[in-house]
Design an enzyme around this catalytic site. Structure first.
Site, PDB file in Angstrom:
ATOM      1  CG  ASP A 154      -1.730   1.223   1.383  1.00  0.00           C
ATOM      2  OD1 ASP A 154      -2.593   1.456   0.516  1.00  0.00           O
ATOM      3  OD2 ASP A 154      -1.526   1.981   2.351  1.00  0.00           O
ATOM      4  CD  GLU A 169      -2.319   2.342  -3.486  1.00  0.00           C
ATOM      5  OE1 GLU A 169      -3.265   3.126  -3.665  1.00  0.00           O
ATOM      6  OE2 GLU A 169      -1.885   2.069  -2.357  1.00  0.00           O
TER       7      GLU A 169
END
Length: 763
Positions: A430, A483
């Site tokens: 993330d 990401e």
């Protein structure tokens, strides 16, 4: 006898090594061996040393303090003695934790941890059931180098930090073996700094935690589950993931579907599981357990044809509304849905049904909750002390100090841990951009440069390289997905050529271009053809994954259907058009739950998906469409084997902006197979639309997003078309096609039918 000041240090919990005072101590007096035994029990009125083999008790004396006891025993060897305690009217017999003096951590363990290279440090730090000298118990170890004292608190000592004081080693690791403590017991660490402030902390390496809002760690043994996924794991080791079909169903376990509190879940042992309520916003609703989710979710995802399930973070987190992205227990799967064994069962069942499991991993930041990592030993241990480097004010979280070896070791071993203990198949890391840039979401004056005066976080980049290098070294065939939304170079390149070592990167540019494009009235799309074609200019710079994720359907952005223009029919047609273009475009694919059946409202973490919509035909048809699309994608090797090779993609025509049409070829690896995709991004159908193709023959219409069974207008090509000997689009042959409105066609040369026809013509 021991000096009174030494006793005071124990009584006031101020000794860095209580073993120097407590426990057995060998004395030599006049050539004779004597043992001095010292103990401190704040609630004891009397204590005896018990020698079971000799069936003899030795009373202990309290001289300098009423609860500090000592005695001398004339014996050659003193082993496995016990203590009998009288506390008021109650008596009990225990083993002395300070009789077990040998540390479990070796010097080599400490050395590797100090340099940041102990890959399986989770097997040493934390709480581990073990046996020492025939005595069962739990070994505790915690890294708190700047603490003055550390103790174990728990059910077993009435949460009294004076009873189980830990010993500090050279590298700042405190440790203690406590006999007769067992799996299932609750515990924390009491950390005291040099100012005397006390912090009660959950175990950073704890394998299980209490159900929120409680925060204690729970002793767990992760080696008792019997796995049945050996075939899957062996096959994975020998698989090149980049040449495989990857279609991911991204989801949040806590809001996919809920159960009723009136019907408690039944665990593997046949007993009711604890009921974990969702929130006051959904009265009477409880979370489904990992086992219930395995029984309900896996058949659903399998029927849809997805290859993987991606779970929003399942590591322990205190606040449901964080979606799991503010982690306090990095080594504990969240107790909201059950036990570690339950989560292992979920992963195991996924593998037995041919579905991989990807877990969102959050090494970029952590929350400030008092029981977590923040200010762990009374200092900024895991985070930077300087808030210009150590805090994300926008998120209210703290940033890991990647420059500290032990912090990097914590995170690298954590990534490995999920593959090792839970058999997961991939991680999606993330907010990588927030890690890579020192000025991320910071105004001038709120950040500091690196040593070269730049904005790049060199330590974070080095950490990511190390983490990826380690996990791929141990577990080939897995996925590590970034990401990452910037132009940082070589994110998905191997570490040995200077890349960050991920094997996939989310294509955020493609996602924004597509959503901007499909949000437009179709008439305006002719002026924005670049939105459709631009991704192929940079596609081969990275190994991209195309993702329509949870972030795109929250915070007022609307769900996918709501983003589409036109009436209801056009909205559904646009969705089908977008998804089919996505699955035919080079790159792997991710869709968030609810998109598969066309939910109208945004994702709400507190509620269920809008399952009632599936009673209506358009939503049923969209679900069928996506299932069929996944089957075509997985069946046609041309759509996935050369996602990242230039030979895998060829434009036929990308310049017909007047009609908002593009056509391209996808080619398979190591074969002559290819498919042709033709996309019409307007509601205007086109008859006799000519498209060039490379080979002569009959082209079967494999898939038509406008088919009647999907809710379309059913315009198409009657199953396929023969080529004309008409040079077009720089191709030697061409097809005269009917392009459906807001539709995508996937066509494939039928070599058998073509060969039969050519043979018939020759005869």
């Amino acid at each position: 006898m021991i000096a009174p000041e030494q006793i005071d240090r124990i009584v006031w919990n101020q000794h860095h090594d209580p073993f120097e005072i407590l426990g057995p101590h060998r004395l030599e007096q006049d050539g004779k061996t004597t043992w001095a035994v010292r103990v401190y029990f704040p609630n004891a009125d009397a204590v005896w040393v018990v020698l079971p083999e000799q069936r003899q008790d030795y009373p202990m004396q309290s001289v300098h303090h009423p609860h500090f006891f000592e005695c001398q025993i004339d014996i050659e060897e003193l082993a496995n003695y016990q203590l009998r305690l009288k506390e008021g009217e109650h008596e009990r017999v225990i083993y002395d934790p300070y009789a077990f003096r040998s540390p479990r951590l070796t010097d080599f363990d400490r050395h590797l941890f100090a340099e940041g290279n102990h890959h399986r440090i989770y097997e040493k730090l934390g709480a581990h059931p073990t046996e020492i000298d025939g005595v069962q118990g739990v070994y505790f170890a915690v890294w708190a180098p700047n603490a003055r004292n550390a103790s174990v608190l728990g059910d077993f000592n009435h949460w009294d930090g004076r009873k189980h004081q830990m010993r500090k080693g050279d590298t700042g690791i405190w440790e203690l073996f406590i006999p007769e403590v067992a799996v299932g017991d609750h515990y924390k660490y009491e950390i005291k700094n040099y100012d005397g402030h006390i912090y009660e902390k959950s175990d950073p390496y704890g394998f299980r935690q209490e159900i929120r809002p409680k925060t204690a760690s729970i002793i767990a043994d992760l080696d008792t589950y019997t796995w049945n996924d050996q075939d899957w794991m062996e096959q994975r080791r020998h698989t090149d993931t980049l040449t495989q079909p990857i279609s991911i169903y991204e989801m949040h376990l806590g809001s996919w579907l809920h159960g009723s509190s009136a019907e408690p879940a039944i665990g593997a042992d046949g007993k009711p599981e604890p009921v974990v309520m969702v929130s006051d916003l959904k009265p009477g609703a409880r979370f489904l357990t990992y086992r219930e989710l395995a029984d309900r979710l896996i058949p659903y995802v399998k029927d849809l044809g997805f290859t993987h399930i991606e779970l929003l973070p399942v590591a322990e987190h205190p606040f449901d509304g964080s979606w799991g992205y503010q982690v306090t227990g990095y080594f504990a799967c969240t107790s909201r849905y059950g036990t570690p064994d339950d989560f292992m069962y979920f992963v195991d069942q996924c593998h037995q049904n041919g579905i991989g499991v990807i877990v969102d991993w959050v090494p970029g930041h952590f929350p400030k909750d008092g029981h977590g990592l923040a200010f762990f030993d009374g200092t900024h241990l895991y985070e930077h002390a300087d808030p210009r480097k150590g805090e994300h004010k926008e998120w209210g979280t703290l940033v890991f100090n990647y420059n500290r070896n032990e912090v990097r070791n914590f995170l690298v071993s954590n990534a490995l841990f999920w593959f090792d203990k839970y058999h997961i198949d991939g991680i999606r890391v993330d907010a990588v951009a927030s890690m890579l840039y020192l000025d991320y979401c910071r105004q001038p004056g709120e950040w500091v440069t690196n040593q070269y005066g730049g904005r790049e976080n060199i330590e974070a980049a080095d950490f990511l390289r190390q983490a990826n290098h380690v996990i791929f070294s141990y577990f080939p065939g897995i996925l590590s997905i970034a990401e990452e939304s910037t132009d940082w170079p070589m994110v998905s390149w191997p570490t040995y050529v200077g890349g960050l070592g991920f094997n996939l990167k989310w294509n955020m540019g493609w996602m924004h271009d597509m959503l901007d494009y499909f949000h437009m009235d179709p008439w305006f799309r002719q002026f924005h053809q670049n939105n459709i074609t631009f991704s192929m200019w940079y596609h081969h710079a990275e190994n991209y994954m195309l993702a329509l994720s949870h972030d795109e359907i929250v915070h007022g952005k609307s769900n996918m259907l709501g983003k589409m223009p036109g009436d209801e029919w056009q909205k559904f047609a646009n969705i089908r058009c977008l998804f089919t273009y996505m699955f035919t475009h080079p790159g792997k694919n991710t869709l968030f739950m609810s998109m598969e059946f066309g939910q109208w409202s945004e994702w709400n973490v507190w509620g269920d998906l809008e399952w009632h919509l599936l009673q209506y035909e358009p939503h049923q048809q969209l679900k069928l469409f996506l299932s069929d699309l996944n089957q075509v994608y997985r069946r046609e090797s041309a759509l996935y084997t050369q996602d990242y090779a230039e030979a895998g993609f060829e434009w036929i025509d990308c310049s017909d902006n007047r009609h908002s049409v593009v056509a391209f070829i996808r080619r398979a690896k190591d074969s002559e197979e290819f498919v042709v995709a033709v996309c019409n991004f307007t509601p205007q159908p086109h008859s006799h639309y000519r498209v060039g193709v490379p080979e002569v023959g009959f082209y079967t219409e494999l898939f038509n997003s406008d088919a009647r069974e999907y809710g379309g207008s059913n315009m198409g090509n009657l199953g396929g078309k023969w080529t004309d000997e008409w040079w077009f689009h720089n191709q030697p042959y061409s097809l005269d096609l009917c392009l459906p409105p807001l539709g995508v066609l996937i066509l494939k040369l039928n070599r058998e039918k073509t060969a039969a026809a050519l043979k018939s013509d020759q005869s």
